[in-house]
Enzyme design. Structure first.
Site, short mmCIF file in Angstrom:
data_model
loop_
_atom_site.label_atom_id
_atom_site.label_comp_id
_atom_site.label_asym_id
_atom_site.label_seq_id
_atom_site.Cartn_x
_atom_site.Cartn_y
_atom_site.Cartn_z
N HIS A 1 25.19 63.34 3.35
CA HIS A 1 25.76 62.38 2.41
C HIS A 1 26.84 63.01 1.55
O HIS A 1 26.57 63.93 0.76
CB HIS A 1 24.61 61.83 1.53
N SER B 1 24.42 56.07 1.86
CA SER B 1 24.07 56.43 0.49
C SER B 1 22.61 56.18 0.21
O SER B 1 22.10 56.61 -0.82
CB SER B 1 24.89 55.58 -0.49
N GLU C 1 24.68 66.09 0.38
CA GLU C 1 23.23 66.12 0.49
C GLU C 1 22.85 66.06 1.97
O GLU C 1 23.22 65.11 2.67
CB GLU C 1 22.62 64.91 -0.22
N ASN D 1 22.11 59.91 -6.20
CA ASN D 1 22.14 58.49 -6.54
C ASN D 1 20.93 58.06 -7.37
O ASN D 1 21.00 57.09 -8.12
CB ASN D 1 22.30 57.63 -5.29
N1 CAA Z 1 41.36 61.05 -3.10
C1 CAA Z 1 41.67 62.35 -2.88
N2 CAA Z 1 41.92 63.22 -3.88
C2 CAA Z 1 41.84 62.75 -5.14
C3 CAA Z 1 41.52 61.42 -5.44
C4 CAA Z 1 41.27 60.55 -4.35
N3 CAA Z 1 40.93 59.28 -4.51
N4 CAA Z 1 41.52 61.26 -6.78
C5 CAA Z 1 41.83 62.45 -7.31
N5 CAA Z 1 42.03 63.34 -6.32
C6 CAA Z 1 42.35 64.76 -6.48
C7 CAA Z 1 43.75 64.96 -7.02
O1 CAA Z 1 44.67 65.04 -5.95
C8 CAA Z 1 43.60 66.27 -7.76
O2 CAA Z 1 43.62 67.35 -6.85
P1 CAA Z 1 44.22 68.79 -7.29
O3 CAA Z 1 43.68 69.10 -8.65
O4 CAA Z 1 43.73 69.72 -6.23
O5 CAA Z 1 45.69 68.59 -7.29
C9 CAA Z 1 42.16 66.22 -8.31
O6 CAA Z 1 41.46 65.29 -7.48
C10 CAA Z 1 42.12 65.77 -9.74
O7 CAA Z 1 42.75 64.49 -9.81
P2 CAA Z 1 43.46 63.87 -11.08
O8 CAA Z 1 44.01 64.99 -11.90
O9 CAA Z 1 44.38 62.80 -10.62
O10 CAA Z 1 42.34 63.08 -11.84
P3 CAA Z 1 41.01 63.58 -12.46
O11 CAA Z 1 41.09 64.98 -12.96
O12 CAA Z 1 40.61 62.50 -13.37
O13 CAA Z 1 39.96 63.60 -11.22
C11 CAA Z 1 38.28 62.62 -9.97
C12 CAA Z 1 39.69 62.47 -10.50
C13 CAA Z 1 38.20 63.80 -9.01
C14 CAA Z 1 37.92 61.35 -9.21
C15 CAA Z 1 37.34 62.87 -11.20
O14 CAA Z 1 37.56 61.86 -12.14
C16 CAA Z 1 35.88 62.90 -10.85
O15 CAA Z 1 35.35 63.91 -10.41
N6 CAA Z 1 35.20 61.74 -11.07
C17 CAA Z 1 33.78 61.64 -10.78
C18 CAA Z 1 33.61 61.28 -9.33
C19 CAA Z 1 32.17 61.18 -8.98
O16 CAA Z 1 31.27 61.24 -9.79
N7 CAA Z 1 31.92 61.00 -7.68
C20 CAA Z 1 30.59 60.78 -7.17
C21 CAA Z 1 30.41 59.34 -7.07
S1 CAA Z 1 28.79 58.87 -6.55
C22 CAA Z 1 28.97 58.70 -4.89
O17 CAA Z 1 29.97 58.97 -4.29
C23 CAA Z 1 27.70 58.27 -4.27
C24 CAA Z 1 27.83 57.41 -3.10
O18 CAA Z 1 26.81 57.25 -2.48
C25 CAA Z 1 29.06 56.73 -2.68
#
Ligand code: CAA
Length: 291
Positions: A144, A123, A156, A195
Site C-alpha cells: 500500500h 487502501s 505498508e 489509515n
Molecule cells: N505529485 C508528485 N510530486 C508532488 C506532488 C504531486 N501531486 N505534490 C508535491 N509534489 C512534490 C513536489 O514536486 C516537491 O518535490 P521536490 O521538493 O523534490 O522538488 C515536493 O513534493 C514538495 O512539494 P511542494 O513544495 O509543492 O508542496 P509541499 O511542500 O506542500 O508538499 C505534499 C506537498 C508532499 C503533498 C505535502 O503537503 C504532504 O506531504 N502532504 C501530506 C500527504 C499525505 O499525508 N499523504 C498520505 C495520504 S493518506 C493516503 O494516501 C492513504 C490512502 O490510502 C490513499
C-alpha cells in the site's frame, strides 16, 4: 522470489495512485507496464509523465539521462493480456471496488507468468479477499502506497495468512529498491496502520466541521500550525479523493453495521455532488490547473 529476479513490473490502473506508482518504478530502473482499460486515464497519465520528467530536470532534481531512461522504461497499455505477459511483479491499483479487484486478480492469475507476485495497493481490502480467486495465494499480498506516491516514503506491506514469507520479503525489498521506507504488518487488519490512525484524525475534523465548531480552513490551519502536519485533514481528503473517503467509510459501515461508521453528512454531500477534491477541480477547496 528474490528481489533481483524482478525485472518487469506491471501496474494495473493509471489513476490517482497507479500513474505515480508506475513512474516511481520506472525511475527506479524497472521496465514498467502501466495498464488501464480507460484510454482517457492513460492519456492523462502519459501527459503527467511528459510534464513531470522535464520539470524534475529543470528543477535540478533529475539528470536528463535519468529522465530519458525513466521515460523509456515506462510503457502504457490498454490491453491487459499484452501488459501482463512478462510481468515478474504486479501492483494492482484499480478503483476500490471488491468485485472489480477480484475480476482483475482472476485475469492476472491467468495472464501473468507463474512466478509473478500479485500485490494490491488497496487502501482497505486485505489481500486474502483476492488471494482466494487465484491459484497462487502464497504469492499474493498488500503493498500500500501513499498519495502522492512519487513523494511519500511509506509503503505498508501486509502479510496475510496465505502470503508466503518469501513474497512478503520480496515486496519489502522491492519497496526499498523504489526508494521507499516500507513497514511490515504481520497480520491483516482493516485499514492497516496508517489509515486507522488517519481515520481517527479525519473523523474528529469532520465532527468539528459538521457541528459548526470551525471552518475547514481553520481546522486545517490548526492541524498544520499546531501539530506540524504538512497539510490539514480537509486538504488531504481533497488530495486523496473524497470519493475514496466515502468508499472507506461505507465499507467499514457494511462490515460493522454501526451507524457511527457511516460517512459524515459533509462527505456524503460532496460525494453525491461529484466534488471529489483535486481530481474534479473542487472538494473542500477549489482547484485550477491541479493546484
Ligand atoms: N505529485 C508528485 N510530486 C508532488 C506532488 C504531486 N501531486 N505534490 C508535491 N509534489 C512534490 C513536489 O514536486 C516537491 O518535490 P521536490 O521538493 O523534490 O522538488 C515536493 O513534493 C514538495 O512539494 P511542494 O513544495 O509543492 O508542496 P509541499 O511542500 O506542500 O508538499 C505534499 C506537498 C508532499 C503533498 C505535502 O503537503 C504532504 O506531504 N502532504 C501530506 C500527504 C499525505 O499525508 N499523504 C498520505 C495520504 S493518506 C493516503 O494516501 C492513504 C490512502 O490510502 C490513499
Amino acid at each position: 522470489m528474490d528481489v533481483n529476479q524482478i525485472k518487469r513490473i506491471l501496474v494495473v490502473g493509471a489513476g490517482n495512485m497507479g500513474h505515480q506508482i508506475s513512474l516511481a518504478c520506472a525511475l527506479a530502473g524497472f521496465k514498467t507496464n502501466c495498464c488501464d482499460s480507460s484510454k482517457t486515464q492513460l492519456k492523462k497519465a502519459e501527459a503527467f509523465v511528459q510534464s513531470y520528467l522535464p520539470g524534475r530536470v529543470a528543477k535540478g532534481k533529475l539528470t536528463e539521462e535519468a529522465a530519458k531512461a525513466a521515460a523509456k522504461n515506462l510503457r502504457f497499455y490498454s490491453n491487459l493480456e499484452e501488459a501482463a505477459a512478462e510481468a515478474d511483479f504486479v501492483i494492482e491499483a484499480v478503483t476500490e471496488k471488491l468485485d472489480l479487484k477480484r475480476e482483475v486478480f482472476k485475469q492476472l492469475d491467468r495472464l501473468c507468468p507463474k512466478h509473478a507476485i500479485l500485490a494490491t495497493n488497496s487502501s482497505f481490502f486485505v489481500s486474502s479477499l483476492l488471494a482466494r480467486v487465484t491459484e497462487r495465494p502464497g504469492q499474493v499480498c498488500n503493498m500500500h502506497f501513499f498519495n502522492p506516491a512519487l513523494v511519500m516514503k511509506c509503503v505498508e506491506v501486509v502479510q496475510g495468512p496465505h502470503t508466503s514469507a518469501e513474497t512478503a520479503a520480496a515486496a519489502m525489498a522491492l519497496a526499498k529498491k523504489l526508494g521507499k521506507v516500507p513497514v511490515l504488518l504481520h497480520k491483516e487488519i482493516y485499514g492497516f496502520l496508517v489509515n486507522r490512525i488517519l481515520a481517527r484524525i479525519t473523523e474528529e475534523a469532520l465532527f468539528l466541521l459538521d457541528t459548526g465548531v470551525a471552518s475547514a480552513e481553520d481546522i486545517d490551519s490548526a492541524v498544520v500550525n499546531a501539530l506540524g502536519h504538512p497539510m490539514g485533514p480537509f486538504r488531504l481528503m481533497d488530495l486523496t479523493g473524497i470519493d475514496l473517503s466515502y468508499h472507506i467509510s461505507m465499507e467499514r459501515y457494511r462490515r460493522t453495521g454501526d451507524p457511527k461508521d457511516k460517512p459524515s453528512p459533509t462527505v456524503v454531500e460532496k460525494y453525491v455532488k461529484g466534488e471529489w477534491g483535486r481530481k474534479t477541480g473542487r472538494g473542500f477547496y477549489r482547484y485550477d490547473d491541479d493546484k
